[in-house]
Motif scaffolding. Structure first.
Motif, PDB file in Angstrom:
ATOM      1  N   ALA A  54      38.733  44.639  43.047  1.00 60.83           N
ATOM      2  CA  ALA A  54      39.054  44.581  44.474  1.00 60.83           C
ATOM      3  C   ALA A  54      37.782  44.572  45.304  1.00 60.83           C
ATOM      4  N   PHE A 114      36.005  41.234  45.208  1.00 58.34           N
ATOM      5  CA  PHE A 114      36.610  40.254  46.106  1.00 58.34           C
ATOM      6  C   PHE A 114      36.254  40.555  47.552  1.00 58.34           C
ATOM      7  N   LEU A 115      36.258  41.838  47.871  1.00 56.07           N
ATOM      8  CA  LEU A 115      35.976  42.219  49.259  1.00 56.07           C
ATOM      9  C   LEU A 115      34.561  41.808  49.653  1.00 56.07           C
ATOM     10  N   ILE A 164      32.873  39.345  48.488  1.00 51.12           N
ATOM     11  CA  ILE A 164      32.859  37.886  48.675  1.00 51.12           C
ATOM     12  C   ILE A 164      33.349  37.543  50.066  1.00 51.12           C
ATOM     13  N   CYS A 165      34.442  38.202  50.439  1.00 52.66           N
ATOM     14  CA  CYS A 165      35.017  37.984  51.751  1.00 52.66           C
ATOM     15  C   CYS A 165      33.980  38.295  52.827  1.00 52.66           C
TER      16      CYS A 165
END
Lengths: 377, 320, 192
Positions: B106, B109-110, B112-113
């Motif tokens: 998680a 991904f965060l 990357i965001c």
């Protein structure tokens, strides 16, 4: 069917060339792909032609290979020739600086492909060559040793032996190393093969010359086609590429470096012992009549060049470097026009870049051997 | 108390990344025949830090200013947060939560965001291009890397990281899941910006990085986050594939060495490989890289997940 | 007490951000959406549903939000976005109410079923979820996968644009090249 309508964006970039100059490149990109590239030049313009016109012939100097054409042109107007030994020394120094220039191009291709390690090794090698040039001409980067009618001075004692020793031992070893690490590297091939392809016809149309032209498969080398100084006495071969892409240009330069080594080794065997630099300040039809150019009389008093015009070109590392001189009989050129290879190569950049990816700009521009300083003059 | 533990963790990370910066410079200098500054080059990082602190802070005009200032901190946090679940030794972990592996994913991904948002907040085309590049590359490898983690989870039967390490007592997962280990390692290279999987450093502004508009403290945060990220990725590889704090063999001599040292050794091995790849290879072009990720790694990882699940099922139930 | 405090903080936070999603410009609204996801995943964590919390972060905050962010960034939607949001508010409210009533219906009619399916008492709620997903709802699960697959194909179709001169390279053809291609030639007299 409805397609996504995306705007192409325009990027304004400052492109740095291998030698440190800049030009502006305006890119129209669609995502990664370049649709249009427009180079804008003039950032390092210093008007060398006008400078030459406003200086006496003796003061007009520049980088070794670039100076060469000018010196040849003035000699042609004066109708003199350097002595054999001086001519050999000239070719020797020209080939050394050719190696330096090609080396710069090769490592900057590698750097464009993302591996900057070779450029550090290249810098060490270049440093060594600059040391040799310093010993020959007295200054490091601008090897200030070509003179109208000969060279500045004889090579210092033992320099040629040092050059041979270094070339045979260290330099060839370095080239093999680069071949092993870079030429056969998969990633390097993926970054250069098929990138920035220039066909043989296009290359001729755009006025390519030098290694870039040979990489496209044309057999052309001014050192062979119109030999100047002692190139006709030297036995060397012209490397020809096949595809005209970045990889071919890289390979041709690598092969030319080996040929240059070959030339230098021959020079050192063939060079005559007698040292004589000529500069005929009377009427120089007879090239046996010689005066030492480092006698202070000739340096202080400029010489007049008979009226006339001529174009002389040399095979500079990046291509045909030409000097067109018009003389009105005074000690300054009436008009001087310098033909630089990079200028011709730069005009192909929009066509070559089109359809390639943004990340390949560096590889393509450095593989064409474009120098902003040379373009702008 | 939890607060003191967090402080210890942060200071350890700080010390480790400063050491990493120093070692990286020394190694790259050694490979590239560079001369090193005086006092073994020890003053160089300090001088750099000073220079960065006293740089002028340049902020974009317009409404993204607040985001521009906040984002480096958030980016840093999203990477440091991962360290909360990483067990360095038996029981030495800030929060040994059940879904530790998921928490890691998680946070990946965060971050990357956040890179996309950093590109947007910089209010500059170059930063945006860099951000899109980085994100497209990371996403291309992210999925295969997640499938690699799934393989490990299938084999270990737990999502708690300390359980995963303990499950590797017999055999490290880098052996049975060797292809997945490679996939994850390459993902780590992509994430830590190591060649052959990253933006070039060749000074071309048109393929710059997402952090191009940052100066001063903002840049310090992003640069620091990168080094913490390098540490993090090596720790994650150690936990998932190299058996965490466990010694390679159950030999008396090996057991004498404290297990934290084993963890550190494995991490340093990964870090060494990261640093040497930085100097040794050219960089894949972006499109080749993304193709490689989507067209080769993803299908292969999918097949491997199915195979791993099938094998685990068969060995657990004893029938096809 | 502590948990209740955390709950109220997270709940307020998520509601405020959810409201801000509607009433802010394109990129900011996506950022607020991410905040909603993060606070809701915090709420899930409080309930002990770790798997759901993390999945919310991975799928929505990580993957989905990146895509949503790309949209306004790429298409240059600026003020018009908000304008349309107000214009379509009636539609939005209707859909919102519909969804809400569906949820209410499910919660009211089948609470028993839910209790059985996802037992929060199970320590490992991944296992619990997996058992439900791959047995009772296996076909629906597969169907979801198909829908997503179609979406991927659709996106690729949308993005393929013809008529552009892009140079393609075959990797095998690139790697096969080597230094052997260089020929060493002598310039013959005829060519001079």
């Amino acid at each position: 069917m409805v397609r996504a309508v995306l705007k192409n964006s325009t990027l304004n970039t400052m492109q740095q060339t291998a030698g440190g100059g800049f030009f502006r490149l305006v890119l129209e990109v669609d995502g990664e792909n370049i649709l249009k590239a427009t180079p804008h030049i003039g950032f390092s313009h210093f008007g060398i032609e006008k400078l030459i016109e406003n200086k006496s012939y003796i003061n007009a100097v520049s980088l070794l290979n670039q100076e060469y054409a000018l010196v040849l042109a003035i000699e042609k107007l004066l109708k003199i020739k350097p002595s054999k030994r001086a001519a050999y020394i000239r070719v020797l120094l020209a080939e050394l600086s050719r190696i330096m220039s090609h080396l710069q191009t090769v490592v900057s291709i590698a750097e464009g492909a993302g591996n900057s390690t070779p450029s550090y090794y290249g810098a060490a090698v270049q440093e060594k060559i600059m040391e040799f040039l310093e010993l020959a001409g007295g200054s490091r980067l601008h090897a200030n040793c070509l003179r109208v009618g000969g060279v500045y001075n004889d090579l210092s004692y033992g320099l040629m032996e040092d050059i041979v020793k270094w070339l045979k031992k260290d330099f060839l070893c370095f080239l093999d190393n680069i071949d092993e690490k870079l030429t056969e590297d998969r990633i390097f091939k993926q970054r250069t093969v098929g990138i920035g392809t220039v066909s043989s016809e296009n290359a001729i149309e755009w006025g390519f010359s030098g290694a870039n032209l040979r990489a496209s498969g044309s057999l052309w080398d001014l050192r062979k086609a119109q030999p100047y100084d002692v190139y006709d006495e030297l036995d060397f071969e012209i490397p020809i590429g096949k595809y005209g892409d970045c990889y071919s240009r890289y390979l041709v330069r690598m092969a030319e470096m080996r040929q240059s080594v070959n030339i230098i080794l021959q020079i050192i065997e063939k060079i005559p012992e007698d040292f004589m630099i000529i500069l005929d300040d009377t009427v120089a039809t007879d090239n046996e009549k010689t005066v030492l150019s480092h006698s202070s009389k000739n340096i202080d008093e400029d010489y007049n060049v008979p009226a006339g015009q001529c174009y002389e070109s040399t095979e500079a590392p990046s291509g045909e470097f030409g000097a067109y001189l018009v003389s009105d009989g005074s000690n300054r050129a009436y008009r001087c026009k310098i033909r630089t290879p990079s200028f011709a190569h730069l005009q192909a950049v929009p066509h070559v870049l089109k359809g390639n990816k943004i990340e390949d700009i560096n590889t393509i521009i450095s593989s064409l051997g474009i120098e902003a300083g040379e373009v702008d003059r | 108390m939890i607060i003191s533990e967090i402080i210890i963790l942060l200071s350890a990370l700080f010390a480790a990344s400063v050491l990493l910066i120093y070692v990286e410079r020394k190694l790259i200098a050694a490979v590239r025949l560079k001369k090193i500054a005086r006092v073994y080059g020890l003053m160089q990082p300090i001088a750099d830090a000073f220079k960065l602190f006293f740089n002028e802070t340049i902020l974009p005009r317009g409404k993204t200013q607040v985001a521009f200032m906040l984002l480096p901190v958030l980016f840093f946090t999203s990477i440091v947060a991962c360290w909360a679940v990483i067990p360095v030794d038996e029981g030495v972990v800030l929060a040994d939560i059940n879904a530790g592996a998921l928490f890691l994913v998680a946070m990946f991904f965060l971050s990357i965001c956040l890179i996309v948002v950093i590109g947007w907040a910089s209010d500059s085309k170059y930063a945006m291009f860099g951000a899109l590049h980085s994100v497209a590359m990371m996403v291309a490898y992210e999925l295969s890397a997640m499938l690699a983690i799934v393989c490990v989870l299938i084999s270990s039967g737990s999502m708690r990281l300390s359980d995963i390490v303990n499950a590797q007592a017999e055999m490290w997962y880098c052996l049975p899941h060797f292809p997945m280990f490679v996939v994850f390692f390459i993902y780590a290279l992509v994430r830590t910006n190591c060649p052959p999987f990253r933006m070039s450093e060749s000074g071309n502004i048109s393929d710059g990085e997402y952090s191009i508009e940052y100066t001063s403290v903002g840049y310090i945060f992003i640069a620091f986050a990168r080094y913490v990220n390098m540490l993090l990725m090596s720790a994650v590889i150690t936990v998932f594939f190299l058996g965490g704090w466990l010694p390679p063999f159950e030999v008396e001599l090996f057991l004498l060495i404290p297990s934290v040292i084993w963890f550190g050794l494995k991490m340093s091995l990964c870090l060494l490989i990261f640093i040497f790849t930085k100097t040794a290879f050219p960089i894949y072009r972006y499109d080749n890289l993304v193709q490689f990720g989507w067209k080769m790694f993803l299908p292969f990882s999918l097949v491997w997940v199915i195979a791993a699940a099938g094998y685990t099922l068969v060995s657990a139930t004893g029938k096809f | 007490m502590n948990e209740a405090l955390v709950f109220y903080v997270l709940a307020t936070f998520s509601i405020i951000s959810a409201v801000m999603v509607v009433f802010s410009c394109a990129v900011n609204s996506v950022l607020f959406l991410i905040m909603v996801f993060i606070s809701v995943s915090g709420l899930f964590l409080l309930l002990g549903a770790e798997f759901l919390a993390m999945m919310l972060l991975i799928i929505y905050a990580g993957a989905f939000a990146v895509l949503l962010l790309m949209l306004p960034l790429m298409l240059n939607i600026k003020e018009t976005y908000q304008h349309t949001a107000v214009k379509c508010s009636a539609f939005g409210v209707t859909v919102g109410l519909l969804l809400f009533s569906c949820l209410a219906f499910v919660l009211k009619v089948k609470p028993q079923r839910l209790e059985n399916d996802v037992s929060l008492a199970v320590a490992n709620n991944v296992k619990a979820l997996g058992e439900v997903l791959y047995t009772d709802y296996a076909y629906l699960f597969q169907l979801c996968g198909m829908v997503l697959f179609v979406a991927i194909v659709g996106v690729i179709m949308l993005m393929i644009r013809n008529g552009m001169e892009i140079k393609e390279h075959k990797i095998a053809g690139q790697i096969i090249r080597s230094a052997d291609e260089i020929e060493l030639k002598q310039l013959t007299d005829g060519e001079k």
